[in-house]
Design a protein around this motif. Structure first.
Motif: not given
Length: 172
Positions: A1-29
């Protein structure tokens, strides 16, 4: 998971993975109490929702979806709050759907999760790719939305395009 406080207030973020794993949706937390839009060009929305439910993710009641694959594979289309695109490559339809759904969202902090933008932009010329990404970045800014672009196995060229419109890259 990517903690929200670690991201800038306004942002566009690219989350890149080596494989398409639905666990990347942990960002929804980081967005569970916010309305938003989830664009999926790789997996039908009902399958994605089943996965998220199994992982016990909480979605805001004003979360809307754009499904770019179900019509292409003749998959049942039955999820409410969802717009089904005729094709994952239909940039105009995708852009109009994002605008339509963004207008429905309540004011305040909002997000857009875009799973696999490289699918929509494959086989497009450089000018079309840059135009679409610029248009999307402007839409996000105009609607006060945070953009999360989920990618995997992207080319260096496509990564360079995304870099023009992203505040940071995160590799998982």
């Amino acid at each position: 998971m990517i903690p929200k406080q670690d991201l800038p207030a306004f942002y566009n973020v690219v989350v890149n993975t080596d494989s398409h794993n639905l666990d990347v949706y942990n960002v929804l937390d980081s967005f569970k109490f916010q309305p938003g839009i989830i664009v999926s060009l790789r997996k039908p929305i009902d399958n994605l929702l089943h996965h998220l439910k199994a992982k016990e993710f909480e979605l805001h009641e004003e979360t809307h979806f754009i499904d770019g694959i179900s019509k292409s594979i003749n998959h049942d289309q039955k999820v409410k709050n969802c717009i089904y695109l005729s094709s994952p490559n239909s940039l105009k339809e995708l852009s109009q759907s994002i605008a339509k759904l963004a207008d429905r969202l309540p004011l305040g902090e909002r997000f857009l999760i875009f799973d696999s933008p490289q699918i929509a932009l494959r086989n497009k010329d450089s000018k079309s790719v840059l135009y679409f990404l610029n248009h999307l970045a402007n839409q996000l800014r105009d609607h006060n939305m945070r953009g999360i672009f989920l990618t995997n196995h992207i080319s260096p060229n496509f990564k360079r395009y995304l870099a023009y419109f992203s505040d940071c890259f995160i590799h998982l």
